[in-house]
Scaffold this motif. Structure first.
Motif, PDB file in Angstrom:
ATOM      1  N   ASN A  53     -27.187 -24.806   0.838  1.00 36.12           N
ATOM      2  CA  ASN A  53     -26.224 -24.185   1.746  1.00 36.12           C
ATOM      3  C   ASN A  53     -26.323 -22.660   1.713  1.00 36.12           C
ATOM      4  O   ASN A  53     -26.179 -22.000   2.750  1.00 36.12           O
ATOM      5  CB  ASN A  53     -24.806 -24.617   1.386  1.00 36.12           C
ATOM      6  N   VAL A  54     -26.555 -22.086   0.531  1.00 36.07           N
ATOM      7  CA  VAL A  54     -26.716 -20.640   0.439  1.00 36.07           C
ATOM      8  C   VAL A  54     -27.872 -20.180   1.328  1.00 36.07           C
ATOM      9  O   VAL A  54     -27.777 -19.190   2.053  1.00 36.07           O
ATOM     10  CB  VAL A  54     -26.969 -20.208  -1.025  1.00 36.07           C
ATOM     11  N   VAL A  55     -28.962 -20.925   1.300  1.00 35.22           N
ATOM     12  CA  VAL A  55     -30.151 -20.562   2.076  1.00 35.22           C
ATOM     13  C   VAL A  55     -29.915 -20.723   3.572  1.00 35.22           C
ATOM     14  O   VAL A  55     -30.212 -19.819   4.373  1.00 35.22           O
ATOM     15  CB  VAL A  55     -31.362 -21.407   1.628  1.00 35.22           C
ATOM     16  N   THR A  56     -29.372 -21.862   3.970  1.00 30.81           N
ATOM     17  CA  THR A  56     -29.269 -22.170   5.405  1.00 30.81           C
ATOM     18  C   THR A  56     -28.146 -21.414   6.112  1.00 30.81           C
ATOM     19  O   THR A  56     -28.129 -21.362   7.339  1.00 30.81           O
ATOM     20  CB  THR A  56     -29.074 -23.682   5.618  1.00 30.81           C
ATOM     21  N   GLU A  57     -27.209 -20.837   5.360  1.00 31.54           N
ATOM     22  CA  GLU A  57     -26.168 -20.030   5.993  1.00 31.54           C
ATOM     23  C   GLU A  57     -26.728 -18.739   6.580  1.00 31.54           C
ATOM     24  O   GLU A  57     -26.146 -18.157   7.493  1.00 31.54           O
ATOM     25  CB  GLU A  57     -25.064 -19.686   4.985  1.00 31.54           C
ATOM     26  N   LEU A  89     -35.466 -10.160   0.755  1.00 31.02           N
ATOM     27  CA  LEU A  89     -34.401 -11.163   0.846  1.00 31.02           C
ATOM     28  C   LEU A  89     -34.998 -12.539   1.091  1.00 31.02           C
ATOM     29  O   LEU A  89     -34.563 -13.530   0.487  1.00 31.02           O
ATOM     30  CB  LEU A  89     -33.433 -10.804   1.970  1.00 31.02           C
ATOM     31  N   ARG A  90     -35.985 -12.617   1.967  1.00 31.15           N
ATOM     32  CA  ARG A  90     -36.635 -13.904   2.233  1.00 31.15           C
ATOM     33  C   ARG A  90     -37.247 -14.493   0.954  1.00 31.15           C
ATOM     34  O   ARG A  90     -37.206 -15.697   0.738  1.00 31.15           O
ATOM     35  CB  ARG A  90     -37.727 -13.721   3.285  1.00 31.15           C
ATOM     36  N   GLN A  91     -37.800 -13.639   0.120  1.00 27.45           N
ATOM     37  CA  GLN A  91     -38.397 -14.116  -1.126  1.00 27.45           C
ATOM     38  C   GLN A  91     -37.328 -14.693  -2.045  1.00 27.45           C
ATOM     39  O   GLN A  91     -37.518 -15.751  -2.661  1.00 27.45           O
ATOM     40  CB  GLN A  91     -39.144 -12.979  -1.828  1.00 27.45           C
ATOM     41  N   HIS A  92     -36.188 -14.017  -2.140  1.00 24.64           N
ATOM     42  CA  HIS A  92     -35.079 -14.534  -2.954  1.00 24.64           C
ATOM     43  C   HIS A  92     -34.586 -15.876  -2.402  1.00 24.64           C
ATOM     44  O   HIS A  92     -34.316 -16.811  -3.165  1.00 24.64           O
ATOM     45  CB  HIS A  92     -33.927 -13.534  -2.987  1.00 24.64           C
ATOM     46  N   LEU A  93     -34.470 -15.970  -1.079  1.00 26.31           N
ATOM     47  CA  LEU A  93     -34.018 -17.223  -0.475  1.00 26.31           C
ATOM     48  C   LEU A  93     -35.048 -18.334  -0.686  1.00 26.31           C
ATOM     49  O   LEU A  93     -34.677 -19.504  -0.863  1.00 26.31           O
ATOM     50  CB  LEU A  93     -33.762 -17.016   1.021  1.00 26.31           C
ATOM     51  N   SER A  94     -36.325 -17.970  -0.687  1.00 23.19           N
ATOM     52  CA  SER A  94     -37.362 -18.962  -0.945  1.00 23.19           C
ATOM     53  C   SER A  94     -37.248 -19.528  -2.357  1.00 23.19           C
ATOM     54  O   SER A  94     -37.425 -20.737  -2.579  1.00 23.19           O
ATOM     55  CB  SER A  94     -38.749 -18.329  -0.743  1.00 23.19           C
ATOM     56  N   GLU A  95     -36.923 -18.676  -3.305  1.00 23.39           N
ATOM     57  CA  GLU A  95     -36.733 -19.135  -4.683  1.00 23.39           C
ATOM     58  C   GLU A  95     -35.543 -20.083  -4.776  1.00 23.39           C
ATOM     59  O   GLU A  95     -35.581 -21.090  -5.502  1.00 23.39           O
ATOM     60  CB  GLU A  95     -36.534 -17.943  -5.613  1.00 23.39           C
ATOM     61  N   LEU A  96     -34.486 -19.782  -4.048  1.00 23.40           N
ATOM     62  CA  LEU A  96     -33.316 -20.666  -4.066  1.00 23.40           C
ATOM     63  C   LEU A  96     -33.626 -21.993  -3.392  1.00 23.40           C
ATOM     64  O   LEU A  96     -33.119 -23.044  -3.816  1.00 23.40           O
ATOM     65  CB  LEU A  96     -32.133 -19.983  -3.369  1.00 23.40           C
ATOM     66  N   ASP A 137     -31.153 -20.938 -14.530  1.00 25.76           N
ATOM     67  CA  ASP A 137     -31.423 -19.664 -15.206  1.00 25.76           C
ATOM     68  C   ASP A 137     -32.538 -18.901 -14.502  1.00 25.76           C
ATOM     69  O   ASP A 137     -32.506 -17.672 -14.411  1.00 25.76           O
ATOM     70  CB  ASP A 137     -31.812 -19.914 -16.668  1.00 25.76           C
ATOM     71  N   GLN A 138     -33.522 -19.632 -13.996  1.00 26.87           N
ATOM     72  CA  GLN A 138     -34.653 -18.987 -13.331  1.00 26.87           C
ATOM     73  C   GLN A 138     -34.250 -18.304 -12.033  1.00 26.87           C
ATOM     74  O   GLN A 138     -34.906 -17.336 -11.623  1.00 26.87           O
ATOM     75  CB  GLN A 138     -35.748 -20.023 -13.044  1.00 26.87           C
ATOM     76  N   VAL A 139     -33.218 -18.809 -11.375  1.00 26.82           N
ATOM     77  CA  VAL A 139     -32.821 -18.220 -10.084  1.00 26.82           C
ATOM     78  C   VAL A 139     -31.530 -17.414 -10.197  1.00 26.82           C
ATOM     79  O   VAL A 139     -30.926 -17.060  -9.180  1.00 26.82           O
ATOM     80  CB  VAL A 139     -32.684 -19.301  -8.990  1.00 26.82           C
TER      81      VAL A 139
END
Length: 327
Positions: A53-57, A89-96, A137-139
């Motif tokens: 949900n964090v990603v798709t919002e 930001l896209r990279q952070h969202l990709s990790e999530l 922990d990784q994210v």
């Protein structure tokens, strides 16, 4: 505004606490191996679904209006102290997104491995929880970065890119704010750019049943480009996507504190920056001096030329409303 509705981003610790406490309640409702299965299913669902949900919002930046896309990139570059804004930001969202899939996968994996022995199943379930915790922990830093991006972007000035827009420019104290206050049909909306202490003033007026937007940007279009930092300069670039016409104010009396030659140099620079958008030169404060060549002459203080200046801006655009198809 597209970023205003973004929900608060949870921290890694908050998600872990929620997932494992809910899992514990689910486990208490059942017995033996079934209880361990229920706990794994609950925890993996809560972690995976919340991360998803964090990603798709977030909106797809490839389809965001260029004004908001470029301004968001500038703000995120400042927020991340990086040369990349949206890309980071896209990279952070990709990790999530990876973590969302991984926690779901771990739930399925450990449920499939549960033995019929309740005690061994409990031990394996704990191992599964440990691996889910390691993923979170990784994210942890990714969640923090996405949360910071959301907090920065939610305060963006609410400029509407699809509304015909008059951008007001010129050095400070040349009469811009007085003009905007005089011609708008409601109180001025004021919002701050996240990367500066300056505010943007937004007003609206109607002409021929069309609502127009007036934007005054102190701190951006009131000084030469070499006095703006890189982030502010990108914000100016973003404004070029919404400016249908530029009203450039010149104080011929120089009572504003800036020589007329400097004001005219800034006018030329702004005109070049906005390219195809028409630029209308306004000689303001004509009650003090009108000794320059301009398209309009105006004095808000004297109540002269205000309506004519607004009409000149509208006429320069030649905007026509879209009408329903007629046979």
């Amino acid at each position: 505004m597209i970023f205003e509705s973004l929900p608060t981003t949870p921290t890694s610790e908050e998600l872990i606490d929620q997932a494992f406490s809910r899992a514990a309640r689910a486990g208490r409702a059942k017995q033996g191996v079934e209880a361990q299965q229920s706990m794994l299913q609950t925890a993996s669902n809560i972690l995976g679904d919340n991360l998803h949900n964090v990603v798709t919002e977030w909106p797809d930046f490839d389809h965001v209006d260029p004004f908001y896309g470029e301004l968001a990139d500038a703000i995120l570059r400042e927020e991340f102290a990086s040369e990349d804004g949206i890309d980071e930001l896209r990279q952070h969202l990709s990790e999530l997104s990876w973590a969302s899939s991984k926690t779901h996968d771990l739930g399925r994996e450990y449920i499939g491995r549960l033995p019929n022995d309740a005690e061994k199943a409990r031990s394996l379930r704990k191992q599964g929880f440990g691996r889910m915790g390691s993923v979170m922990d990784q994210v942890e830093d990714d969640l923090e970065a996405v949360g910071a991006a959301r907090d920065a972007l939610k305060t963006l000035p609410e400029i509407q890119p699809d509304v015909p827009t008059v951008v007001v420019a010129g050095y400070p104290n040349v009469g811009k704010s007085s003009f905007v206050n005089a011609v708008t049909n409601a109180s001025i909306e004021t919002a701050e750019y996240p990367f500066t202490t300056k505010s943007v003033d937004i007003g609206h007026f109607e002409r021929d049943h069309i609502t127009w937007q007036l934007v005054d940007t102190p701190g951006l279009l009131d000084r030469p480009a070499d006095e703006r930092n890189e982030i502010e300069d990108q914000a100016v670039s973003a404004l070029t996507h919404v400016g249908d016409v530029i009203l450039f104010f010149v104080d011929a009396s120089a009572a504003c504190g800036y020589p007329v030659a400097d004001q005219q140099a800034l006018r030329a620079e702004v005109g070049d920056r906005f390219g195809d958008a028409p630029l209308v030169t306004v000689c303001s404060k004509t009650d003090l001096s009108a000794e320059i060549e301009a398209d309009c002459y105006m004095s808000v203080e004297g109540g002269e030329g205000v309506t004519e200046t607004l009409t000149a801006a509208v006429d320069a655009v030649g905007h026509e409303p879209e009408l329903p198809f007629e046979e």
